[in-house]
Scaffold this motif. Structure first.
Motif, short mmCIF file in Angstrom:
data_model
loop_
_atom_site.label_atom_id
_atom_site.label_comp_id
_atom_site.label_asym_id
_atom_site.label_seq_id
_atom_site.Cartn_x
_atom_site.Cartn_y
_atom_site.Cartn_z
N ASP A 229 -17.77 -65.87 9.59
CA ASP A 229 -17.58 -67.19 8.99
C ASP A 229 -18.97 -67.83 8.88
OD1 ASP A 229 -18.22 -67.93 11.57
OD2 ASP A 229 -16.15 -68.34 12.14
N HIS A 230 -19.03 -69.00 8.28
CA HIS A 230 -20.33 -69.61 8.02
C HIS A 230 -21.09 -69.86 9.33
CE1 HIS A 230 -22.93 -73.16 6.66
NE2 HIS A 230 -23.41 -72.10 6.05
N ALA A 231 -20.35 -70.26 10.38
CA ALA A 231 -21.04 -70.58 11.64
C ALA A 231 -21.68 -69.33 12.25
CB ALA A 231 -20.06 -71.22 12.63
N ARG A 232 -20.97 -68.19 12.22
CA ARG A 232 -21.57 -66.99 12.81
C ARG A 232 -22.74 -66.48 11.97
NH1 ARG A 232 -17.84 -62.46 14.36
NH2 ARG A 232 -16.30 -63.24 12.90
N TRP A 233 -22.67 -66.71 10.66
CA TRP A 233 -23.79 -66.38 9.77
C TRP A 233 -25.02 -67.17 10.20
CZ3 TRP A 233 -25.69 -63.38 6.03
CH2 TRP A 233 -26.46 -63.90 4.98
N LEU A 234 -24.82 -68.49 10.45
CA LEU A 234 -25.95 -69.34 10.88
C LEU A 234 -26.46 -68.91 12.25
CD1 LEU A 234 -24.75 -72.90 9.75
CD2 LEU A 234 -26.39 -71.39 8.59
N ARG A 235 -25.54 -68.57 13.15
CA ARG A 235 -25.93 -68.09 14.49
C ARG A 235 -26.86 -66.89 14.35
NH1 ARG A 235 -21.64 -64.34 17.41
NH2 ARG A 235 -22.23 -63.22 15.51
N ASN A 236 -26.47 -65.92 13.50
CA ASN A 236 -27.29 -64.71 13.33
C ASN A 236 -28.65 -65.04 12.74
OD1 ASN A 236 -24.95 -63.48 14.15
ND2 ASN A 236 -24.56 -62.39 12.24
N LEU A 237 -28.64 -65.92 11.73
CA LEU A 237 -29.91 -66.28 11.07
C LEU A 237 -30.83 -67.04 12.03
CD1 LEU A 237 -28.39 -67.28 7.65
CD2 LEU A 237 -30.18 -65.55 7.93
N ALA A 238 -30.22 -67.83 12.93
CA ALA A 238 -31.04 -68.59 13.89
C ALA A 238 -31.84 -67.63 14.76
CB ALA A 238 -30.16 -69.49 14.75
N ILE A 239 -31.22 -66.51 15.13
CA ILE A 239 -31.95 -65.51 15.94
C ILE A 239 -33.14 -64.98 15.13
CG2 ILE A 239 -31.80 -63.20 16.98
CD1 ILE A 239 -30.39 -65.31 18.62
N GLY A 240 -32.89 -64.67 13.86
CA GLY A 240 -33.97 -64.18 13.00
C GLY A 240 -35.09 -65.20 12.90
N LEU A 241 -34.73 -66.48 12.78
CA LEU A 241 -35.76 -67.52 12.65
C LEU A 241 -36.53 -67.70 13.96
CD1 LEU A 241 -33.74 -70.04 10.47
CD2 LEU A 241 -35.86 -68.88 9.80
N GLY A 242 -35.84 -67.53 15.09
CA GLY A 242 -36.53 -67.60 16.38
C GLY A 242 -37.56 -66.50 16.51
N ASN A 243 -37.29 -65.36 15.87
CA ASN A 243 -38.20 -64.21 15.94
C ASN A 243 -39.22 -64.19 14.80
OD1 ASN A 243 -36.93 -63.09 18.22
ND2 ASN A 243 -35.33 -62.16 16.96
N ALA A 244 -39.11 -65.14 13.87
CA ALA A 244 -39.97 -65.14 12.67
C ALA A 244 -41.36 -65.69 13.00
CB ALA A 244 -39.33 -66.02 11.59
N PRO A 245 -42.36 -65.37 12.15
CA PRO A 245 -43.68 -65.98 12.35
C PRO A 245 -43.56 -67.51 12.25
CG PRO A 245 -43.72 -64.36 10.55
CD PRO A 245 -42.30 -64.50 10.97
N ARG A 246 -44.33 -68.21 13.09
CA ARG A 246 -44.21 -69.67 13.13
C ARG A 246 -44.70 -70.30 11.83
NH1 ARG A 246 -46.07 -74.03 17.73
NH2 ARG A 246 -44.95 -75.67 16.68
N SER A 247 -43.92 -71.25 11.31
CA SER A 247 -44.37 -72.00 10.13
C SER A 247 -43.62 -73.32 10.10
CB SER A 247 -44.10 -71.22 8.84
OG SER A 247 -42.71 -71.21 8.57
N ASN A 248 -44.14 -74.28 9.36
CA ASN A 248 -43.45 -75.57 9.25
C ASN A 248 -42.10 -75.40 8.59
OD1 ASN A 248 -45.46 -76.94 10.50
ND2 ASN A 248 -46.55 -77.46 8.59
N GLU A 249 -42.05 -74.49 7.64
CA GLU A 249 -40.80 -74.23 6.92
C GLU A 249 -39.71 -73.78 7.90
OE1 GLU A 249 -41.21 -70.90 4.34
OE2 GLU A 249 -39.87 -71.71 2.81
N VAL A 250 -40.08 -72.87 8.79
CA VAL A 250 -39.12 -72.35 9.77
C VAL A 250 -38.67 -73.47 10.71
CG1 VAL A 250 -38.92 -70.82 11.80
CG2 VAL A 250 -39.88 -69.94 9.67
N LEU A 251 -39.65 -74.24 11.20
CA LEU A 251 -39.31 -75.31 12.15
C LEU A 251 -38.40 -76.35 11.50
CD1 LEU A 251 -42.71 -75.91 14.02
CD2 LEU A 251 -40.73 -74.58 14.75
N SER A 252 -38.70 -76.74 10.27
CA SER A 252 -37.84 -77.79 9.69
C SER A 252 -36.46 -77.24 9.33
CB SER A 252 -38.49 -78.53 8.52
OG SER A 252 -39.04 -77.61 7.65
N ALA A 253 -36.39 -75.96 8.96
CA ALA A 253 -35.06 -75.38 8.69
C ALA A 253 -34.22 -75.40 9.98
CB ALA A 253 -35.21 -73.94 8.19
N LEU A 254 -34.83 -75.03 11.10
CA LEU A 254 -34.10 -75.01 12.37
C LEU A 254 -33.70 -76.43 12.78
CD1 LEU A 254 -36.21 -72.35 14.31
CD2 LEU A 254 -33.77 -72.18 13.79
#
Ligand code: B12
Ligand code: SF4
Length: 351
Positions: A301-326
């Motif tokens: 469902d949409h929530a589990r999709w976001l949960r999975n993407l949040a892990i990817g963003l936590g592991n992504a290179p740091r950027s303002n774009e990533v921080l503001s999306a989170l």
């Protein structure tokens, strides 16, 4: 009507006309598989997949699932799409890796349609017969049936492997009350040899031994089947894999022989083979529902999709774009999403 002994060859030819890569008639004896499955369940390696423990008799006895079944036709359908190179996406922490099987149309739909066509073709040839088609849609041991139909061997990564095609294919079956002669060829021998590439590459070390997978650690299980929070100790290793995982197939030497699929329906949709994590995390629920219609991604469902993407963003290179999306999702109504976003912000040094 063709004589029965000729039917397996005819079925194979009709299957190939319909786009299947191969077909065979399976021996139905699965007793040794039952023992292995039982041990896997007893040790809890199935995690939250309680369905694997239900209907055990039906799973190991095809005639229990569909009374009157005398034969099982096992089929495989290639799915490896023409898409952005998998390794390039895995190596780019800003992008989202979606497993190859899920980039296009939901295979259950395509496969079921094909299996029904083959059933009808068989009916034209032999007259009415009772049958049922399956593809990951009922309790069945599909890999064991395919092995018994001589479509390949079950490899150390626990997938069905074929010398000419690797493992990038789906399995499906027709359970029928026709007494078809089971394949008389010798069983496909195991060609894994001393190779352990799949066991070594697994990011979360999910194999407890060759041929034995602890699903609770498998990224495919975590990102598709698991509900709730991911174990903390596995989150970094998940990297940017947001739906399924292919690492133990990408590294398998037999996959050098895999052919790309001829199915246009398995081509990537909405640029999902190159999409950035931030972009996908920005989809609201309506966009998610629109874009994923008819795709296997809807297992989430949409929530589990976001949960999975949040892990990817936590592991992504740091950027303002990533921080503001989170930060934009920090107050999401779903507790698991909020907790994974908090974790991701901490990983980014912005907790
Ligand atoms: C549950 C499940 C999962 C679980 C558990 C995976 C697993 N290894 O069991 C999770 C969610 C992790 C998963 C992941 C994936 N899955 Co899946 N999954 C299934 C499902 C529904 C059941 C599989 C099953 O029976 N597991 C039970 C355990 C006990 O099986 P096992 O460890 O392989 O052991 C069996 C045999 O190997 C044998 N055995 C093992 N050791 C020994 C030793 C001896 C001596 C003997 C005799 C027998 C034996 O006995 C057991 C019973 O047959 C099938 C569909 C189906 N109904 O069959 C699809 C299926 C296996 N999955 C499939 C796919 C594509 C995947 C993924 C690649 C998807 C992805 N990209 O993320 C990954 C691959 C991960 C991996 N390495 O397995 C395809 C595989 C096609 C193929 N080429 O093999 C299937 C067949 C679906 C389909 N219809 O196409 N999956
Ligand atoms: S699919 Fe990924 S996480 Fe699961 S066993 Fe294979 S390599 Fe490991």
């Amino acid at each position: 009507m063709p004589p029965f002994y000729e039917l397996p060859q005819r079925i194979k030819a009709w299957a190939q006309e319909l786009g299947f890569a191969d077909a065979g008639i399976a021996e139905l004896s699965l007793d040794a598989d039952r023992d292995h499955l039982q041990r896997w369940l007893d040790e809890g390696l199935h995690g939250q997949m309680a369905f694997m423990g239900r209907d055990l008799d039906k799973r190991v006895h095809p005639e229990g699932l569909r009374p009157g079944t005398l034969s099982v036709i096992s089929l495989r359908l290639d799915y490896r799409p023409q898409a952005e190179a998998a390794q390039a996406v895995l190596d780019d922490g800003e992008r989202a890796y979606i497993s190859r099987y899920a980039l296009g149309r939901d295979y259950h739909k395509l496969m079921r349609g094909r299996l029904l066509k083959l059933g009808a073709r068989l009916e034209q040839a032999v007259g009415p017969h009772g049958y049922r088609v399956l593809t990951d849609s009922a309790p069945a041991l599909e890999k064991a049936l395919a092995r018994n139909a001589r479509l390949g061997w079950i490899g150390k990564n626990t997938l069905l492997l074929n010398r000419k095609a690797g493992s990038w294919f789906f399995l499906g079956e027709i359970y029928t009350d026709l007494p078809l002669p089971a394949n008389a060829q010798a069983p496909s021998s195991n060609h894994c040899g001393s190779c352990s590439a799949c066991l070594d590459v697994c990011p979360t070390k999910a194999f407890v031994a060759p041929y034995r997978l602890d699903a609770r650690k498998c990224i495919s299980y975590l990102t598709i089947e698991h509900r709730g929070a991911f174990p903390l100790e596995l989150r970094a290793a998940i990297g940017n894999r947001v739906f399924g995982c292919d690492d133990c197939q990408l590294v398998c030497p037999w996959n050098r022989y895999a052919q790309p699929t001829a199915e246009a329906d398995f081509a990537p949709r909405h640029g999902l083979d190159t999409a950035k994590l931030v972009e996908l995390f920005g989809w609201d629920e309506a966009t998610w529902l629109r874009k994923t219609e008819g795709m296997a991604l809807r297992r989430l469902d949409h929530a589990r999709w976001l949960r999975n993407l949040a892990i990817g963003l936590g592991n992504a290179p740091r950027s303002n774009e990533v921080l503001s999306a989170l930060r934009a999702r920090a107050e999401h109504p779903d507790e698991a999403v909020r907790e994974h976003v908090r974790w991701a912000l901490e990983q980014q040094g912005a907790g």
